[in-house]
Design an enzyme around this catalytic site. Sequence first.
Site, PDB file in Angstrom:
ATOM      1  N   HIS A 308       0.851  -1.192   0.000  1.00  0.00           N
ATOM      2  CA  HIS A 308       0.000   0.000   0.000  1.00  0.00           C
ATOM      3  C   HIS A 308       0.879   1.232   0.000  1.00  0.00           C
ATOM      4  O   HIS A 308       1.978   1.230   0.582  1.00  0.00           O
ATOM      5  CB  HIS A 308      -0.911  -0.005   1.241  1.00  0.00           C
ATOM      6  CG  HIS A 308      -2.049   0.961   1.149  1.00  0.00           C
ATOM      7  ND1 HIS A 308      -1.913   2.296   1.447  1.00  0.00           N
ATOM      8  CD2 HIS A 308      -3.343   0.789   0.782  1.00  0.00           C
ATOM      9  CE1 HIS A 308      -3.079   2.898   1.271  1.00  0.00           C
ATOM     10  NE2 HIS A 308      -3.956   2.014   0.875  1.00  0.00           N
ATOM     11  N   ASP A 365      -7.975  -4.541  -0.431  1.00  0.00           N
ATOM     12  CA  ASP A 365      -8.501  -4.976  -1.732  1.00  0.00           C
ATOM     13  C   ASP A 365      -8.352  -6.477  -1.952  1.00  0.00           C
ATOM     14  O   ASP A 365      -9.050  -7.054  -2.781  1.00  0.00           O
ATOM     15  CB  ASP A 365      -7.775  -4.236  -2.869  1.00  0.00           C
ATOM     16  CG  ASP A 365      -7.945  -2.740  -2.775  1.00  0.00           C
ATOM     17  OD1 ASP A 365      -9.101  -2.293  -2.681  1.00  0.00           O
ATOM     18  OD2 ASP A 365      -6.933  -2.021  -2.789  1.00  0.00           O
TER      19      ASP A 365
END
Length: 430
Positions: A308, A365
Site C-alpha cells: 500500500h 482490496d
Amino acid sequence: MSTPSFSLVNNATGEKTDLPAVGGTLGPVGLDVGKVYGQMDVFTYDPGFSSTCSTKSAITYIDGDAGVLLYRGYPVAQLAEQCSFIEVAYLVLNGELPDKNQLEDFDQTIRRHTMINESLKGFFGGFRYDAHPMAMLTGVVGSLSAFYHDTTNNKDPEHRKIFAHRMIAKIPTIAAAAYKRYVGLPFMYPQNHLDYCSNLLHMMFAVPAEPYEVNPIAARALDVLFILHADHEQNASTSTVRMAGSTGTNPYAAIAAGIAALWGPAHGGANEAVLKMLDEIGDVKKVPDFMSKVKDKNSGVRLMGFGHRVYKNFDPRATIIRDECHKVLKALNINDPKLELAMKLEEIALSDDYFKERKLYPNVDFYSGIIYKALGIPVNMFTPMFAIARTVGWAAHWIEMIADPTMRIARPRQVYTGAAERNVPALDKR
C-alpha cells in the site's frame, strides 16, 4: 515536548528562511513552506505529494508504519465490530458517535432521502446498455445540482448538512439503478423500512415479478466493508474532491470529480485487479510458479492486493476483512476456489523473505473482491460499491474544507521543463 525548529538555507548565499512547524494531535509535524517562494524565489518539489500536507484535518488518522487507522480517534477495528455503517457515517460527519436519539434521527433522515427524481430515469436511458456503471455514477451525481440548486449555498451550514444527507442517501439508489441499467432490468424503488445495506441489496437484486428477502449475513458483510472504506485521509479521490471544491463549485460536482478519480485502476479498481489475477493463476498448484514470476523483475508479473502507498505494515483493514470473508463464505455455504488461491498467496507472501523485506502485506482490496463476488455483485460494480462507502468521507472532507475560514483555491506549482522564450519565425523560415 517542544516543537523542533526548521529552516531552509541557500548554501551558496547563506540566505535562510524559517519553516514554522505545524503540529497536530498525532503523527509528524508539517513544515509551513507557504512563504518560501516569496522569500527565496524557489518552490518545493514533491511529485505525487507523498511528503506534502495539503490541509489540516480532524477526520482520519493513519500511521502507515504501525498499521493504524482511526476515524475521529476510534480504531477502525472497534468500529467495524461494534457499530453499523450509519453510526460510522454520523461519526465521520459530526466528530462524535451518536447517542440513541441522534442515531434514530440521522437514520430516519437518510432513509427519507433515498429516492431520486423520476426524470433521472431518462438520464440512465441515455447511456449505452453496456456502459460501465462508474460512467453512469459520474454523470448522474454531477447532474444532481440541477435538481437541488436551491440548497447549494456553500456558505450556509444548513445547506452543507442537507447536501451530505442527500448524497449519502441517494448514492446507493444511483448505483443500484446503474446496475439495473447495465443488466437490462427494471429499476427498484428504495424501501424506507430497510437498513442502509439491506436497501442497497434489495434495489440491486429484487425484481417486480417476485418477492425478495435480503440475507442479513450479506447485509452485515456489506456494512463492514462500507465501514472499512468510509474514509482514508487525503487519498487521490478525496484530494480531488477537495481541490474541485476549493473553487467554490457546487458539492455534487465535487463529488462527481471524486467518483471519476476513484474509477482509476490504481485507486478504486484495485479489487477488480485481484480477482483478475486469481483468474489468471487458475489453480492453487500454480501459485508457487506465479510467485516466482512476481519476484522476477523481468517477467512483468505483478502481485495485486499486496502492499500500500501508505501502509508499510499490515493494512489494519485487511485483518478484519479476512475474517469477514471466511464468515461470509461459511455462512452462505460457498466453496470458492479463489479463497484457497488467496490463502496460498498470503501464506507464501507472509513467509517469504522477498515479500517481508519489501513489506508487501495483504491490503483491503485483497479480500474485498472475494466477498463482493460471494454476495453476487459483479466485477464492474466493485468500484461503485467503494464509491457508496467513500461518499461519507468525501462529504465530510468537503464540509470541513468549506467551513475553514483559511481555505484558499488549490493551485499547485510546477518546475517548467519546456522551451525557453523564443520568437516566432516567419512561415518560410520554418
